[in-house]
Structure formats: C-alpha cells, structure tokens
Design an enzyme around this catalytic site. Structure first.
Site, PDB file in Angstrom:
ATOM      1  N   HIS A 140       1.284  -1.275   0.379  1.00  0.00           N
ATOM      2  CA  HIS A 140      -0.138   0.096  -0.159  1.00  0.00           C
ATOM      3  C   HIS A 140       0.925   1.377  -0.065  1.00  0.00           C
ATOM      4  O   HIS A 140       2.178   1.013   0.763  1.00  0.00           O
ATOM      5  CB  HIS A 140      -1.059   0.128   1.149  1.00  0.00           C
ATOM      6  CG  HIS A 140      -2.292  -1.017   0.806  1.00  0.00           C
ATOM      7  ND1 HIS A 140      -2.338  -2.140   1.213  1.00  0.00           N
ATOM      8  CD2 HIS A 140      -3.370  -0.335   0.662  1.00  0.00           C
ATOM      9  CE1 HIS A 140      -3.697  -2.833   1.092  1.00  0.00           C
ATOM     10  NE2 HIS A 140      -4.102  -1.473   0.963  1.00  0.00           N
ATOM     11  N   LYS A 144      -0.896   5.164   4.806  1.00  0.00           N
ATOM     12  CA  LYS A 144      -1.716   3.963   5.205  1.00  0.00           C
ATOM     13  C   LYS A 144      -1.522   3.795   6.845  1.00  0.00           C
ATOM     14  O   LYS A 144      -0.288   3.969   6.986  1.00  0.00           O
ATOM     15  CB  LYS A 144      -2.732   2.597   4.488  1.00  0.00           C
ATOM     16  CG  LYS A 144      -2.751   2.030   5.404  1.00  0.00           C
ATOM     17  CD  LYS A 144      -2.864   0.035   4.225  1.00  0.00           C
ATOM     18  CE  LYS A 144      -4.473  -0.517   4.509  1.00  0.00           C
ATOM     19  NZ  LYS A 144      -5.299  -0.054   5.070  1.00  0.00           N
TER      20      LYS A 144
END
Ligand code: NDP
Ligand SMILES: O=C(O)C1=N[C@H](C(=O)O)C[C@H](O)C1
Length: 251
Positions: A140, A144
């Site tokens: 990701h 995040k």
C-alpha cells in the site's frame, strides 16, 4: 476515499447527498469546499449530524477509532452504515453486529470494495483447499495507518476456513532480524509493504512440491472501489443484520 465517495454519490441519480462529516469544515457546505452543485451541510459531530438529518445510509471511510464511533452512532440513530474503514477489532465487530440486529438495521462492513479484490480473496480461499503453504503480501501507499491491511486480514480469515492449520517454514527457523517473517495467523504469514507510488495491491502466494501459484490484485485508483460501495448502499437497505465482507452479498 471520502472525497471519492462524495463524488460517486453526487454522480449517482438514485442517491442524494444529505450531509457530510468532516472535522475541518464544520458549518460550511460541500459547495463551499469545491463540490459545486451541493449545498449539503458539513458537520464535525456525528450525533448532531444524524439527529438533524434522518438519512437512509452512512458511508464511512475514516479511521478505525472514529469509524467505529460513527458506525455505532448511526445505528443508534436509525441510519444504516456502509463501512469501508479497516482496523476494527473482533470485539467491535461483534458489538456492532448485536446492535444492528437489536435495531433490525442493515450494516455492511467491507474491508475491500473492489470487485477484483473480492475475487482474489475467493480464489485464494479455493486454492487453500489444495495448498496449505501460503504467504500473503499486501502493498500500500505510505499514508496508510493500519498494518496488516483489512484485506489481508480478511483474506487470511477466509483461507483459515479451508486450510489445514500448519506452521510454515523450517521447524527450527529463527528470525535474525525481528519481523523478518511478518505477522502470523495459524502458521500462515502476512507481510506489509508501504511505499509512495503504490495505491492498494495484494498477492497471495501458494507453494507446494515443485510449483507455486500467485493470485494478485491491483487497485490503481480510488474509483476502483466505488462500484462496490454503490452495491453495498443498495443492499444495506434490504438487510437487517451486519454483513462483514462484500463477498457475502455478491451473486
Ligand atoms: N473498503 C475499501 O475498499 C477501502 C477502505 N479503505 C479504508 O478507508 C479508510 C480511509 O482511507 P483513506 O481515505 O485512504 O485514508 P485518509 O487518511 O486519506 O482519510 C481518512 C479520513 O478520515 C478523516 N477523519 C479522521 N478522523 C475523523 C473524525 N473524527 N471525523 C471525521 N473524519 C475524520 C480524516 O480527516 P482529516 O483530513 O481531517 O485528517 C481523513 O479525511 C482507511 O481505514 C482505509 O483502510 C481505503 C480504501 C479502500
Ligand atoms: O488504505 C487503503 O488504501 C486501503 N485499505 C483497505 C485495506 O486495508 O484493505 C482496502 C484497500 O486495500 C485500500
């Protein structure tokens, strides 16, 4: 994600944007912050928002801490939550399920709204019947907050329903650097990669004698999640319990 969801609601003729929650723009309207064509008011407090607007559905894409409060407050005010926020604990999910059933209100919590990601999870669950050695690698963007991702946790839970529990790797293996083998669920390993440039990606690697199988999904933009959000908004109006995972409502 919240901005993308606002755009999706505004662009969907069957939906109406009633109000928004945003801790930085309370008292303004969506028009004031650049969404021309919408005079929907912005609130900072969920209870105040839900008391003043009896909406059908709340879409929550925030943080685990506030997403949980928003979801609970919505149910208490008779509003059905569709939640993409990840990182809720098992206890929180259980409590929200009990509340949604007590209120007879639908609630959908989906760690991933992308159709391809749901298929990746389902295909991985199918493969786990034949391969008990599996490593999940999720990748990701570096903004995040939670690790592992909600999708990785859900994938591991779905694989767990099928896979024979097994401690993977060499029985005597030792980490010479802590964390080298990632997180562990019933002997299965989960690795989280965070890099600028990435959006949301996951590969599930299965291994057996002389072969490997890789199942991979990539989201290249935030719009990839919106068709799933739409389906959830429509479906949550017809359910009276909490559903955890988009795979449980797709045909
Ligand atoms: N289910 C799915 O398919 C997907 C789920 N997600 C999940 O959705 C969540 C949001 O992701 P993303 O948009 O990337 O994260 P961001 O960090 O970009 O956004 C989180 C938002 O929550 C807001 N927020 C934080 N606290 C509050 C509060 N008290 N009241 C109102 N708003 C608040 C933040 O506001 P501020 O700007 O003021 O900080 C911010 O705008 C994450 O949990 C992520 O894992 C993400 C993508 C897909
Ligand atoms: O934070 C994100 O970006 C995403 N979060 C969800 C998760 O934790 O699985 C879904 C998707 O991977 C994007």
């Amino acid at each position: 994600m919240g901005l993308e969801a606002v755009k999706m609601v505004m662009d969907t003729p069957e939906f109406e944007l009633v109000a928004a929650l945003d801790r930085k723009h309370g008292g303004e309207t969506l028009g004031d912050i650049g969404f021309s064509g919408s005079q929907a008011p912005i609130y900072t407090d969920a209870a105040e928002c839900f008391s003043e607007h009896q909406a059908d559905v709340l879409i929550d894409l925030t943080t685990p801490e506030f997403g949980y409060v928003h979801t609970k407050t919505a149910l208490e005010h008779g509003i059905r939550p569709v939640v993409g926020t990840t990182g809720f604990t098992e206890d929180q999910l259980l409590e929200l399920k009990e509340l949604s059933e007590e209120k007879e209100l639908g609630c959908i919590i989906a760690p991933n709204f992308a159709i391809g990601a749901v298929l990746m999870m389902k295909f991985s669950q199918m493969a786990a019947k034949y391969f008990s050695d599996v490593e999940i690698i999720e990748l990701h963007h570096d903004k995040k907050l939670d690790a592992p991702s909600g999708t990785a946790v859900k994938t591991a839970q779905m694989i767990n329903e099928i896979r024979e529990p097994k401690k993977q790797g060499h029985p005597d293996e030792q980490e010479t650097m802590p964390g080298a083998r990632g997180a562990e669920m019933n002997g299965m390993h989960i690795h989280s990669v965070r890099l600028p440039g990435l959006i949301a990606h996951q590969q599930v690697l299965f291994g057996a004698d002389g072969e490997t199988l890789t199942i991979r999904h990539d989201s290249y933009n935030r719009a990839s999640f919106m068709s799933g959000v739409k389906v959830c908004v429509e479906t949550v109006m017809k359910t009276k319990t909490l559903v955890y995972g988009l795979e449980n409502i797709l045909d």
